[in-house]
Motif scaffolding. Structure first.
Motif, PDB file in Angstrom:
ATOM      1  N   UNK A  35       0.828  -1.199   0.000  1.00 24.64           N
ATOM      2  CA  UNK A  35       0.000   0.000   0.000  1.00 24.64           C
ATOM      3  C   UNK A  35       0.864   1.252   0.000  1.00 24.64           C
ATOM      4  N   UNK A  36       0.680   2.095  -1.023  1.00 26.88           N
ATOM      5  CA  UNK A  36       1.393   3.367  -1.097  1.00 26.88           C
ATOM      6  C   UNK A  36       0.756   4.376  -0.156  1.00 26.88           C
ATOM      7  N   UNK A  37       1.571   5.272   0.382  1.00 29.42           N
ATOM      8  CA  UNK A  37       1.108   6.274   1.335  1.00 29.42           C
ATOM      9  C   UNK A  37       1.628   7.641   0.919  1.00 29.42           C
ATOM     10  N   UNK A  38       0.747   8.609   0.774  1.00 27.64           N
ATOM     11  CA  UNK A  38       1.191   9.980   0.554  1.00 27.64           C
ATOM     12  C   UNK A  38       1.854  10.503   1.817  1.00 27.64           C
ATOM     13  N   UNK A  39       3.007  11.129   1.685  1.00 29.60           N
ATOM     14  CA  UNK A  39       3.737  11.671   2.824  1.00 29.60           C
ATOM     15  C   UNK A  39       3.683  13.193   2.772  1.00 29.60           C
ATOM     16  N   UNK A  40       3.063  13.796   3.780  1.00 28.00           N
ATOM     17  CA  UNK A  40       2.984  15.248   3.852  1.00 28.00           C
ATOM     18  C   UNK A  40       4.289  15.815   4.399  1.00 28.00           C
ATOM     19  N   UNK A  41       4.430  17.144   4.341  1.00 27.82           N
ATOM     20  CA  UNK A  41       5.633  17.778   4.878  1.00 27.82           C
ATOM     21  C   UNK A  41       5.792  17.487   6.366  1.00 27.82           C
ATOM     22  N   UNK A  42       4.683  17.520   7.112  1.00 28.90           N
ATOM     23  CA  UNK A  42       4.749  17.261   8.553  1.00 28.90           C
ATOM     24  C   UNK A  42       5.180  15.828   8.827  1.00 28.90           C
ATOM     25  N   UNK A  43       4.652  14.888   8.062  1.00 31.81           N
ATOM     26  CA  UNK A  43       5.031  13.489   8.244  1.00 31.81           C
ATOM     27  C   UNK A  43       6.485  13.265   7.854  1.00 31.81           C
ATOM     28  N   UNK A  44       6.937  13.966   6.809  1.00 27.28           N
ATOM     29  CA  UNK A  44       8.332  13.835   6.385  1.00 27.28           C
ATOM     30  C   UNK A  44       9.267  14.301   7.502  1.00 27.28           C
ATOM     31  N   UNK A  45       8.917  15.400   8.145  1.00 30.63           N
ATOM     32  CA  UNK A  45       9.745  15.884   9.252  1.00 30.63           C
ATOM     33  C   UNK A  45       9.757  14.886  10.404  1.00 30.63           C
ATOM     34  N   UNK A  46       8.610  14.280  10.672  1.00 28.74           N
ATOM     35  CA  UNK A  46       8.524  13.280  11.737  1.00 28.74           C
ATOM     36  C   UNK A  46       9.423  12.090  11.426  1.00 28.74           C
ATOM     37  N   UNK A  47       9.349  11.589  10.200  1.00 30.20           N
ATOM     38  CA  UNK A  47      10.152  10.436   9.834  1.00 30.20           C
ATOM     39  C   UNK A  47      11.636  10.734   9.903  1.00 30.20           C
ATOM     40  N   UNK A  48      12.032  11.912   9.429  1.00 30.48           N
ATOM     41  CA  UNK A  48      13.442  12.272   9.473  1.00 30.48           C
ATOM     42  C   UNK A  48      13.919  12.461  10.905  1.00 30.48           C
ATOM     43  N   UNK A  49      13.060  13.003  11.763  1.00 26.42           N
ATOM     44  CA  UNK A  49      13.450  13.202  13.159  1.00 26.42           C
ATOM     45  C   UNK A  49      13.662  11.859  13.851  1.00 26.42           C
ATOM     46  N   UNK A  50      12.911  10.834  13.424  1.00 29.67           N
ATOM     47  CA  UNK A  50      13.050   9.508  14.038  1.00 29.67           C
ATOM     48  C   UNK A  50      14.433   8.911  13.767  1.00 29.67           C
ATOM     49  N   UNK A  51      15.059   9.278  12.651  1.00 27.40           N
ATOM     50  CA  UNK A  51      16.380   8.720  12.344  1.00 27.40           C
ATOM     51  C   UNK A  51      17.440   9.258  13.285  1.00 27.40           C
ATOM     52  N   UNK A  52      17.118  10.339  14.023  1.00 27.81           N
ATOM     53  CA  UNK A  52      18.096  10.914  14.946  1.00 27.81           C
ATOM     54  C   UNK A  52      17.865  10.479  16.385  1.00 27.81           C
ATOM     55  N   UNK A  53      16.857   9.643  16.614  1.00 26.14           N
ATOM     56  CA  UNK A  53      16.561   9.200  17.969  1.00 26.14           C
ATOM     57  C   UNK A  53      17.238   7.875  18.278  1.00 26.14           C
ATOM     58  N   UNK A  54      17.660   7.717  19.525  1.00 25.98           N
ATOM     59  CA  UNK A  54      18.252   6.450  19.934  1.00 25.98           C
ATOM     60  C   UNK A  54      17.174   5.427  20.283  1.00 25.98           C
ATOM     61  N   UNK A  55      16.009   5.910  20.754  1.00 22.50           N
ATOM     62  CA  UNK A  55      14.886   5.039  21.068  1.00 22.50           C
ATOM     63  C   UNK A  55      13.690   5.498  20.245  1.00 22.50           C
ATOM     64  N   UNK A  56      13.117   4.593  19.448  1.00 20.26           N
ATOM     65  CA  UNK A  56      12.031   4.957  18.553  1.00 20.26           C
ATOM     66  C   UNK A  56      10.681   4.644  19.177  1.00 20.26           C
ATOM     67  N   UNK A  57       9.738   5.568  18.994  1.00 18.90           N
ATOM     68  CA  UNK A  57       8.372   5.334  19.460  1.00 18.90           C
ATOM     69  C   UNK A  57       7.556   4.764  18.313  1.00 18.90           C
ATOM     70  N   UNK A  58       6.247   4.588  18.530  1.00 17.51           N
ATOM     71  CA  UNK A  58       5.400   3.971  17.521  1.00 17.51           C
ATOM     72  C   UNK A  58       4.618   4.992  16.703  1.00 17.51           C
ATOM     73  N   UNK A  59       5.026   6.278  16.727  1.00 17.17           N
ATOM     74  CA  UNK A  59       4.223   7.298  16.060  1.00 17.17           C
ATOM     75  C   UNK A  59       4.218   7.117  14.548  1.00 17.17           C
ATOM     76  N   UNK A  60       5.310   6.629  13.963  1.00 14.80           N
ATOM     77  CA  UNK A  60       5.337   6.429  12.512  1.00 14.80           C
ATOM     78  C   UNK A  60       4.321   5.377  12.100  1.00 14.80           C
ATOM     79  N   UNK A  61       4.212   4.323  12.870  1.00 13.52           N
ATOM     80  CA  UNK A  61       3.219   3.289  12.564  1.00 13.52           C
ATOM     81  C   UNK A  61       1.816   3.871  12.625  1.00 13.52           C
ATOM     82  N   UNK A  62       1.579   4.699  13.648  1.00 13.63           N
ATOM     83  CA  UNK A  62       0.248   5.262  13.825  1.00 13.63           C
ATOM     84  C   UNK A  62      -0.150   6.139  12.648  1.00 13.63           C
ATOM     85  N   UNK A  63       0.725   7.070  12.251  1.00 12.90           N
ATOM     86  CA  UNK A  63       0.326   7.992  11.180  1.00 12.90           C
ATOM     87  C   UNK A  63       0.290   7.294   9.832  1.00 12.90           C
TER      88      UNK A  63
END
Length: 242
Positions: free
Chosen positions: A93-121
């Motif tokens: 399933x393809x997903x459109x990624x908005x600017x806000x979601x893109x920032x969220x995903x990129x911010x996750x790459x800088x975290x040592x512990x990942x939460x489940x927010x990417x799965x949720x959105x």
């Protein structure tokens, strides 16, 4: 480790990633693929999915797939335990990624512990998405074409005719759509027309009429394109919508 799936020799881990991509393989977990830079093409079940900065992809556990990478692509892959998480669909399933979601995903790459927010959105976006992902071009001439086709999806002009009307070359216009949306012009226009057709089907228009209203030259062509992208005929979609 290597297993046999549907008669195809497939890998079940990530040890065999090459510079060009990944041969056929399968995961025991759900995978979310995002490409903030460059592109990746994923092939599964006879269909190709072109990912870019504005289009990500969910790959449910158990689906055999392969991939090709752009030379300078940056690929973000997140895995989610299939026993813990339940996706609202069973197909790629393809997903459109908005600017806000893109920032969220990129911010996750800088975290040592990942939460489940990417799965949720991302799962929510996929579950509520009725239309096909349609990244928008950014250069002035391509934007003009996209805007006019948005107003009149049945406009029959070819890319060459569009280029002539805009005093540019068809090659330049094709390159702009490919570079800025990740899609060839013909595929971009097909997706636009299919997206427009969804509302017409929901409003009760006959399939043949809808095909003409959104610019398909034949009903058969429309049905084939609809089935290829949505996995069902427009008639079946209309019945489900009703």
């Amino acid at each position: 480790m290597i297993e046999e799936a549907a008669g195809v020799e497939t890998l079940v881990d990530d040890e065999f990633i090459a510079d060009w991509g990944h041969p056929p393989h399968v995961h025991t977990y759900h995978q979310f693929l995002f490409v903030p830079l460059g592109w990746i093409t994923v092939t599964a079940q006879g269909q190709e999915y072109r990912l870019s900065a504005s289009v990500a992809l969910w790959i449910p556990a158990g689906i055999v797939h392969s991939s090709r990478f752009g030379e300078d692509s940056m690929i973000v892959s997140e895995a989610f335990d299939a026993d813990r998480y339940r996706l609202p669909y069973t197909e790629m399933t393809s997903v459109n990624v908005t600017d806000a979601q893109r920032r969220l995903l990129l911010s996750r790459t800088r975290r040592s512990v990942l939460s489940d927010d990417a799965f949720a959105f991302a799962s929510l976006s996929a579950a509520t998405r009725a239309s096909l992902p349609l990244p928008q071009p950014s250069s002035p001439l391509a934007v003009t074409v996209a805007r006019e086709l948005g107003r009149r999806p049945d406009d029959p002009r070819t890319v060459t005719e569009w280029a002539l009307s805009l005093h540019t070359s068809s090659t330049s216009l094709r390159r702009a759509f490919r570079a800025e949306t990740g899609l060839a012009f013909s595929e971009w226009r097909t997706r636009l027309r299919l997206n427009h057709s969804l509302d017409l089907l929901q409003r009760g228009h006959l399939v043949g009429a809808v095909a003409a209203m959104v610019g398909f030259s034949s009903v058969n062509g429309y049905i084939m394109a609809f089935r290829r992208h949505f996995g069902q005929t427009p008639g079946a979609y209309a019945k489900r919508s009703a």
